[in-house]
Design a protein around this motif. Structure first.
Motif, PDB file in Angstrom:
ATOM      1  N   ARG A  49      33.911  50.081  26.707  1.00 27.79           N
ATOM      2  CA  ARG A  49      33.490  48.706  26.455  1.00 27.79           C
ATOM      3  C   ARG A  49      34.143  48.119  25.204  1.00 27.79           C
ATOM      4  O   ARG A  49      34.305  46.924  25.079  1.00 27.79           O
ATOM      5  CB  ARG A  49      31.966  48.702  26.249  1.00 27.79           C
ATOM      6  CG  ARG A  49      31.248  47.803  27.194  1.00 27.79           C
ATOM      7  CD  ARG A  49      29.763  48.012  27.032  1.00 27.79           C
ATOM      8  NE  ARG A  49      29.294  49.007  27.959  1.00 27.79           N
ATOM      9  CZ  ARG A  49      28.115  49.618  27.887  1.00 27.79           C
ATOM     10  NH1 ARG A  49      27.302  49.372  26.872  1.00 27.79           N
ATOM     11  NH2 ARG A  49      27.765  50.488  28.789  1.00 27.79           N
ATOM     12  N   ASP A  50      34.479  48.983  24.274  1.00 30.17           N
ATOM     13  CA  ASP A  50      35.054  48.522  23.003  1.00 30.17           C
ATOM     14  C   ASP A  50      36.555  48.273  23.087  1.00 30.17           C
ATOM     15  O   ASP A  50      37.180  47.925  22.097  1.00 30.17           O
ATOM     16  CB  ASP A  50      34.812  49.572  21.912  1.00 30.17           C
ATOM     17  CG  ASP A  50      33.365  49.591  21.477  1.00 30.17           C
ATOM     18  OD1 ASP A  50      32.687  48.563  21.676  1.00 30.17           O
ATOM     19  OD2 ASP A  50      32.927  50.616  20.935  1.00 30.17           O
ATOM     20  N   ILE A  51      37.140  48.533  24.249  1.00 32.43           N
ATOM     21  CA  ILE A  51      38.596  48.435  24.397  1.00 32.43           C
ATOM     22  C   ILE A  51      38.919  47.413  25.485  1.00 32.43           C
ATOM     23  O   ILE A  51      38.453  47.545  26.616  1.00 32.43           O
ATOM     24  CB  ILE A  51      39.202  49.802  24.778  1.00 32.43           C
ATOM     25  CG1 ILE A  51      38.804  50.853  23.741  1.00 32.43           C
ATOM     26  CG2 ILE A  51      40.716  49.696  24.902  1.00 32.43           C
ATOM     27  CD1 ILE A  51      39.169  52.270  24.145  1.00 32.43           C
ATOM     28  N   GLY A  52      39.682  46.413  25.118  1.00 31.97           N
ATOM     29  CA  GLY A  52      40.105  45.421  26.109  1.00 31.97           C
ATOM     30  C   GLY A  52      41.514  45.749  26.565  1.00 31.97           C
ATOM     31  O   GLY A  52      42.329  46.225  25.780  1.00 31.97           O
ATOM     32  N   MET A  53      41.782  45.525  27.852  1.00 32.88           N
ATOM     33  CA  MET A  53      43.136  45.819  28.327  1.00 32.88           C
ATOM     34  C   MET A  53      43.646  44.659  29.165  1.00 32.88           C
ATOM     35  O   MET A  53      42.921  44.106  29.993  1.00 32.88           O
ATOM     36  CB  MET A  53      43.152  47.123  29.119  1.00 32.88           C
ATOM     37  CG  MET A  53      44.545  47.578  29.493  1.00 32.88           C
ATOM     38  SD  MET A  53      44.668  49.384  29.639  1.00 32.88           S
ATOM     39  CE  MET A  53      46.366  49.565  30.156  1.00 32.88           C
ATOM     40  N   VAL A  54      44.893  44.331  28.920  1.00 35.90           N
ATOM     41  CA  VAL A  54      45.548  43.263  29.670  1.00 35.90           C
ATOM     42  C   VAL A  54      46.797  43.854  30.310  1.00 35.90           C
ATOM     43  O   VAL A  54      47.619  44.470  29.629  1.00 35.90           O
ATOM     44  CB  VAL A  54      45.917  42.079  28.740  1.00 35.90           C
ATOM     45  CG1 VAL A  54      46.701  41.025  29.486  1.00 35.90           C
ATOM     46  CG2 VAL A  54      44.641  41.479  28.137  1.00 35.90           C
ATOM     47  N   PHE A  55      46.922  43.671  31.605  1.00 37.36           N
ATOM     48  CA  PHE A  55      47.999  44.291  32.364  1.00 37.36           C
ATOM     49  C   PHE A  55      49.098  43.274  32.675  1.00 37.36           C
ATOM     50  O   PHE A  55      48.920  42.072  32.529  1.00 37.36           O
ATOM     51  CB  PHE A  55      47.449  44.848  33.682  1.00 37.36           C
ATOM     52  CG  PHE A  55      46.358  45.867  33.507  1.00 37.36           C
ATOM     53  CD1 PHE A  55      46.659  47.223  33.420  1.00 37.36           C
ATOM     54  CD2 PHE A  55      45.027  45.483  33.419  1.00 37.36           C
ATOM     55  CE1 PHE A  55      45.659  48.168  33.261  1.00 37.36           C
ATOM     56  CE2 PHE A  55      44.015  46.428  33.263  1.00 37.36           C
ATOM     57  CZ  PHE A  55      44.337  47.772  33.181  1.00 37.36           C
ATOM     58  N   GLN A  56      50.190  43.819  33.189  1.00 39.51           N
ATOM     59  CA  GLN A  56      51.299  42.968  33.617  1.00 39.51           C
ATOM     60  C   GLN A  56      50.825  41.987  34.703  1.00 39.51           C
ATOM     61  O   GLN A  56      51.118  40.807  34.662  1.00 39.51           O
ATOM     62  CB  GLN A  56      52.390  43.880  34.160  1.00 39.51           C
ATOM     63  CG  GLN A  56      53.652  43.198  34.516  1.00 39.51           C
ATOM     64  CD  GLN A  56      54.738  44.213  34.859  1.00 39.51           C
ATOM     65  OE1 GLN A  56      54.699  45.366  34.445  1.00 39.51           O
ATOM     66  NE2 GLN A  56      55.696  43.775  35.630  1.00 39.51           N
ATOM     67  N   ARG A  57      50.067  42.532  35.649  1.00 41.33           N
ATOM     68  CA  ARG A  57      49.470  41.701  36.705  1.00 41.33           C
ATOM     69  C   ARG A  57      48.076  41.330  36.252  1.00 41.33           C
ATOM     70  O   ARG A  57      47.322  42.176  35.780  1.00 41.33           O
ATOM     71  CB  ARG A  57      49.407  42.471  38.026  1.00 41.33           C
ATOM     72  CG  ARG A  57      50.772  42.721  38.592  1.00 41.33           C
ATOM     73  CD  ARG A  57      51.097  41.704  39.684  1.00 41.33           C
ATOM     74  NE  ARG A  57      52.532  41.490  39.779  1.00 41.33           N
ATOM     75  CZ  ARG A  57      53.087  40.281  39.865  1.00 41.33           C
ATOM     76  NH1 ARG A  57      52.351  39.192  39.841  1.00 41.33           N
ATOM     77  NH2 ARG A  57      54.380  40.166  39.980  1.00 41.33           N
ATOM     78  N   PHE A  58      47.714  40.071  36.412  1.00 41.12           N
ATOM     79  CA  PHE A  58      46.510  39.568  35.754  1.00 41.12           C
ATOM     80  C   PHE A  58      45.215  40.076  36.398  1.00 41.12           C
ATOM     81  O   PHE A  58      44.196  40.173  35.746  1.00 41.12           O
ATOM     82  CB  PHE A  58      46.531  38.045  35.714  1.00 41.12           C
ATOM     83  CG  PHE A  58      47.914  37.489  35.892  1.00 41.12           C
ATOM     84  CD1 PHE A  58      48.892  37.766  34.944  1.00 41.12           C
ATOM     85  CD2 PHE A  58      48.258  36.754  37.011  1.00 41.12           C
ATOM     86  CE1 PHE A  58      50.182  37.291  35.101  1.00 41.12           C
ATOM     87  CE2 PHE A  58      49.544  36.275  37.173  1.00 41.12           C
ATOM     88  CZ  PHE A  58      50.511  36.540  36.223  1.00 41.12           C
ATOM     89  N   ASN A  59      45.263  40.377  37.704  1.00 44.65           N
ATOM     90  CA  ASN A  59      44.087  40.955  38.366  1.00 44.65           C
ATOM     91  C   ASN A  59      42.804  40.164  38.172  1.00 44.65           C
ATOM     92  O   ASN A  59      41.748  40.733  37.963  1.00 44.65           O
ATOM     93  CB  ASN A  59      43.816  42.387  37.881  1.00 44.65           C
ATOM     94  CG  ASN A  59      45.026  43.280  38.001  1.00 44.65           C
ATOM     95  OD1 ASN A  59      45.738  43.192  38.982  1.00 44.65           O
ATOM     96  ND2 ASN A  59      45.250  44.138  37.023  1.00 44.65           N
ATOM     97  N   LEU A  60      42.877  38.848  38.212  1.00 44.34           N
ATOM     98  CA  LEU A  60      41.635  38.071  38.140  1.00 44.34           C
ATOM     99  C   LEU A  60      40.930  38.150  39.489  1.00 44.34           C
ATOM    100  O   LEU A  60      41.559  38.399  40.519  1.00 44.34           O
ATOM    101  CB  LEU A  60      41.950  36.603  37.820  1.00 44.34           C
ATOM    102  CG  LEU A  60      42.615  36.353  36.466  1.00 44.34           C
ATOM    103  CD1 LEU A  60      42.957  34.876  36.325  1.00 44.34           C
ATOM    104  CD2 LEU A  60      41.712  36.812  35.329  1.00 44.34           C
TER     105      LEU A  60
END
Ligand code: ADP
Ligand code: MG
Length: 257
Positions: free
Chosen positions: A94-105
């Motif tokens: 929960r304390d770690i945010g991750m943003v990927f190449q593909r947005f995956n919304l």
């Protein structure tokens, strides 16, 4: 004497194998709190694998990996390590945010609903409180006027900014970015990098895997060049980028700069 600050991420001899494929071959590095830490290297060198280990998406095969002074996935008692229970792993993640190449919304949810989802589902926040914060976050990433849009109605750059707002909604102490602009049309890269620059200015600790060397030079505090599962060299981005010490770094930079 002051106590040395606990690094936000500390890797000591981290190895990762998939079956017989030895991918991470003893990674040692430290990311200080508040630092923008850029991770660069050729495709296949293990950058994503390393981020995935930090975020519990993969388990390391050997070594020690900790986030904010806590071992990832384990608790230590004396000399012994005990695997964390699912609930404890979820709490660490929960304390770690991750943003990927593909947005995956989530395609069937509007921008604001995408940002509210985790706080409501995972943290049990009220919808009203989650919505209020989601609107603020969307404003912060420059999308205050697109909150009711579905992902299909947004450009790639806008979708990626929603993805960043979504990660921030969990109030992470560490953000991991895995080539967040690689899937974007060139004219949309700048708006995403600007949001990341803003986050950096606000003091967020960030590990950024990127080929955007301009960003690394201007915003990065440290840069690590990785190749074939090892850290080849590291230092201040300006130094590594202008005066690389190793042939492999030189060869890589000559291709991306
Ligand atoms: P990078 O992000 O630097 O391009 P990756 O971490 O994605 O590199 O991949 C490093 C290597 O690990 C690649 O050779 C890839 O095929 C391999 N790899 C990654 N994930 C797996 C997996 N789940 N199973 C087997 N091999 C994997
Ligand atoms: Mg990768």
């Amino acid at each position: 004497m002051t106590t040395p600050a606990v690094p936000m991420v500390k890797a000591e001899g981290v190895h990762k194998s998939f079956g017989h494929a030895h991918i991470l071959k003893g990674i040692d590095l430290e990311v200080a709190a508040g630092e923008v830490f850029c991770l660069v290297g050729p495709s296949g060198s293990g950058k994503s694998t390393f981020l995935r280990c930090i975020n519990h998406l993969e388990k390391i095969s050997a070594g020690r990996l900790s986030v904010d002074g806590h071992l990832v996935g384990y608790r230590q008692k004396g000399d012994r390590l005990y695997e964390l229970k699912e609930r404890e792993v979820a709490a660490q993640r929960r304390d770690i945010g991750m943003v990927f190449q593909r947005f995956n919304l989530f395609p069937h949810m509007t921008a604001v609903e995408n940002v509210m989802e985790a706080p409501v589902q995972v943290k049990g926040e009220s919808r009203a409180a989650a919505r209020e914060r989601a609107l603020k976050l969307l404003d912060r990433v420059g999308l205050g006027n697109r909150t009711g849009n579905y992902p299909s109605q947004l450009s790639g750059g806008q979708q990626q900014r929603v993805a960043i707002a979504r990660a921030l909604a969990m109030e992470p102490k560490l953000m991991l970015f895995d080539e967040p602009t690689s899937a974007l049309d060139p004219e949309l890269v700048g708006e995403v990098l600007d949001v990341m620059r803003g986050l950096a200015e606000d003091g967020m600790t960030m590990i950024v895997v990127t080929h955007e060397m301009g960003f690394a030079r201007e915003v990065g505090d440290s840069l690590v060049f990785m190749d074939d599962g090892v850290v080849v060299e590291s230092g201040h981005p300006r130094d590594v980028l202008t005066d690389p010490q190793h042939e492999r770094t030189k060869a890589f930079l000559s291709k991306v700069l």
